[in-house]
Design an enzyme around this catalytic site. Structure first.
Site, PDB file in Angstrom:
ATOM      1  N   CYS A   1     -15.658  -8.774  13.075  1.00  0.00           N
ATOM      2  CA  CYS A   1     -14.739  -9.872  13.378  1.00  0.00           C
ATOM      3  C   CYS A   1     -13.709  -9.506  14.444  1.00  0.00           C
ATOM      4  O   CYS A   1     -12.909 -10.333  14.858  1.00  0.00           O
ATOM      5  CB  CYS A   1     -14.034 -10.351  12.104  1.00  0.00           C
ATOM      6  SG  CYS A   1     -12.897  -9.137  11.441  1.00  0.00           S
TER       7      CYS A   1
ATOM      8  N   CYS B   1     -12.691  -4.697   5.292  1.00  0.00           N
ATOM      9  CA  CYS B   1     -11.983  -5.382   6.369  1.00  0.00           C
ATOM     10  C   CYS B   1     -11.251  -6.583   5.768  1.00  0.00           C
ATOM     11  O   CYS B   1     -11.858  -7.424   5.111  1.00  0.00           O
ATOM     12  CB  CYS B   1     -12.966  -5.829   7.437  1.00  0.00           C
ATOM     13  SG  CYS B   1     -12.204  -6.877   8.682  1.00  0.00           S
TER      14      CYS B   1
ATOM     15  N   ASP C   1       0.863  -1.179   0.000  1.00  0.00           N
ATOM     16  CA  ASP C   1       0.000   0.000   0.000  1.00  0.00           C
ATOM     17  C   ASP C   1       0.897   1.225   0.000  1.00  0.00           C
ATOM     18  O   ASP C   1       1.741   1.386   0.874  1.00  0.00           O
ATOM     19  CB  ASP C   1      -0.896  -0.007   1.248  1.00  0.00           C
ATOM     20  CG  ASP C   1      -1.729   1.261   1.345  1.00  0.00           C
ATOM     21  OD1 ASP C   1      -2.663   1.399   0.542  1.00  0.00           O
ATOM     22  OD2 ASP C   1      -1.432   2.118   2.194  1.00  0.00           O
TER      23      ASP C   1
ATOM     24  N   GLU D   1      -0.879  -1.106  -5.933  1.00  0.00           N
ATOM     25  CA  GLU D   1      -2.037  -0.360  -6.420  1.00  0.00           C
ATOM     26  C   GLU D   1      -1.783   0.202  -7.814  1.00  0.00           C
ATOM     27  O   GLU D   1      -0.708   0.731  -8.080  1.00  0.00           O
ATOM     28  CB  GLU D   1      -2.308   0.820  -5.493  1.00  0.00           C
ATOM     29  CG  GLU D   1      -2.601   0.436  -4.096  1.00  0.00           C
ATOM     30  CD  GLU D   1      -2.371   1.616  -3.180  1.00  0.00           C
ATOM     31  OE1 GLU D   1      -3.351   2.297  -2.882  1.00  0.00           O
ATOM     32  OE2 GLU D   1      -1.231   1.853  -2.794  1.00  0.00           O
TER      33      GLU D   1
ATOM     34  N   ASP E   1      -3.187   1.155   7.055  1.00  0.00           N
ATOM     35  CA  ASP E   1      -2.498   0.869   5.788  1.00  0.00           C
ATOM     36  C   ASP E   1      -2.150  -0.614   5.659  1.00  0.00           C
ATOM     37  O   ASP E   1      -2.100  -1.168   4.559  1.00  0.00           O
ATOM     38  CB  ASP E   1      -1.226   1.710   5.664  1.00  0.00           C
ATOM     39  CG  ASP E   1      -1.540   3.188   5.630  1.00  0.00           C
ATOM     40  OD1 ASP E   1      -2.657   3.529   5.191  1.00  0.00           O
ATOM     41  OD2 ASP E   1      -0.702   4.003   6.048  1.00  0.00           O
TER      42      ASP E   1
HETATM   43 ZN   LIG Z   1     -13.893  -7.703   9.917  1.00  0.00          ZN
END
Ligand SMILES: [Zn+2]
Length: 401
Positions: A341, A320, A184, A268, A348
């Site tokens: 979760c 996520c 990232d 990216e 990042d």
């Molecule tokens: Zn999650």
């Protein structure tokens, strides 16, 4: 793929004069051709093609005999450059971006000439340029492959020859993928890797920026055409030159380290990233460094049968990496906390894991499960060597299987 090799060249007085005068003639040609296009359009709504303009070159040489001393292909290249900037202009209009009509080139914004096919030859430690002569060149590394074009460029007070080469990698067999990483790119850190490692922006990023801004402010205060202004211009050009080489050094070393260690690198797609990011965050130095870094990843992986895959960065910071839930957060929120979760990690880092997942998906779309075998194996048996946290590995296995 095409790659550029850049070498320093050393000119004697006569060669320097000749090159400077050639560049000046090319700059004028560029401006004349631009004017012709504008005039024709205003007069009769007609557009003159690059081809038409190239055909008019012999006529130009008759009226302006000084153009006979410039290599003819170099002149054609000038017209192609103009054509390219028009194409880019129309492309931007089509995409509804800020258009920016091609502008006339001032003395400071035209600093190179190109030999597109012939007119140049390397003999020992000399570069022979047609109509200019034998120039001393420092071949600090060997040239492998066939040279397609030769660009002579002035950077600050130094001169370089840039050769673009067509490189074939057919003989290199693609390697099995044992290790993979997602990257990232950011402004707080230059990059965050999916194994949690942060690569800081080198301190000179900021320092050079401040220095450059200060000297440019001085430049803007100097009187036009004064000697002080000329001096100040040289200082600014020197800083630019230094930044360029520091940036190159940094991106070369970082990309080399990653390519040596990983077989699959997901990053990216910057063309998309630039569209989605907030403009006020854009910093010129990191922008250019990102570009250089990704280009180097691409050709370095290509050279040794590894993979660098660009993926769309859309939503990578919001999703996520644990459960796929979208967790909206503003730019200043530095941590990713998922209520579904329970994952709590650096923002990042979360994005870079998403990028890695997208990269592996992209790989499977293009190449199937081939060569992923040992990665799956390692994920199942010794996952901690690949990724430090157990829970992330579980999710990765889910998407790979
Ligand atoms: Zn999650």
């Amino acid at each position: 793929m095409t790659r550029t090799f850049k070498y320093r060249i050393y000119l004697n007085k006569k060669q320097l004069q000749k090159l400077l005068s050639d560049i000046e003639l090319c700059r004028r040609l560029y401006n004349i051709a631009l004017e012709q296009k504008i005039f024709a359009y205003k007069q009769s709504r007609k557009s003159i093609s690059c081809y038409d303009q190239i055909n008019q070159l012999p006529e130009l040489k008759k009226s302006f005999p000084e153009y006979q001393s410039v290599h003819s292909q170099t002149q054609q290249d000038v017209l192609r450059r103009l054509d390219k900037s028009f194409k880019a202009f129309f492309g931007r209009i089509e995409k509804h971006q800020k258009a920016g009509f091609p502008h006339f080139k001032g003395r400071d914004s035209y600093n190179s000439i190109c030999y597109p096919q012939s007119g140049f030859e390397i003999k020992g430690n000399k570069l022979h340029l047609s109509k200019i002569g034998n120039i001393k060149i420092k071949l600090h590394r060997p040239i492998k492959g066939t040279i397609k074009t030769c660009l002579i460029i002035k950077e600050g007070n130094q001169w370089y020859a840039c050769f673009s080469l067509e490189i074939k990698n057919k003989e290199i067999e693609n390697r099995p993928i044992k290790t993979a990483i997602g990257i990232d790119l950011g402004l707080d850190s230059f990059a965050t890797l999916s194994n949690g490692e942060k690569i800081d922006n080198p301190r000179w990023f900021r320092n050079s920026e401040i220095k450059l801004a200060r000297q440019q402010r001085w430049l803007s205060r100097k009187k036009k055409d004064s000697n002080n202004r000329k001096k100040q211009k040289k200082i600014v050009a020197k800083i630019h030159c230094k930044i360029r080489s520091q940036r190159n050094d940094f991106t070369h070393k970082l990309s080399r380290r990653l390519v040596d260690k990983y077989e699959l690198i997901a990053y990216e797609d910057l063309a998309v990233k630039n569209m989605v990011k907030n403009r006020y965050l854009a910093k010129s130095i990191s922008d250019v460094a990102w570009n250089g870094f990704c280009q180097k990843l691409l050709y370095k992986t290509d050279e040794c049968g590894k993979y660098a895959l660009p993926v769309s960065p859309r939503n990578t910071s919001q999703i996520c990496s644990g459960c796929g839930e979208i967790v909206h957060k503003a730019l200043w929120v530095r941590r990713h906390k998922c209520s579904k979760c329970g994952i709590d990690m650096d923002r990042d880092e979360n994005a870079s894991i998403n990028i890695l997942k997208l990269g592996i998906e992209e790989y499977r779309r293009n190449y199937g499960n081939q060569r992923l075998g040992s990665l799956l194996n390692r994920l199942n048996h010794e996952p901690r060597s690949l990724f430090p946290h157990r829970e992330r590995v579980v999710h990765l296995i889910k998407i790979v299987e």
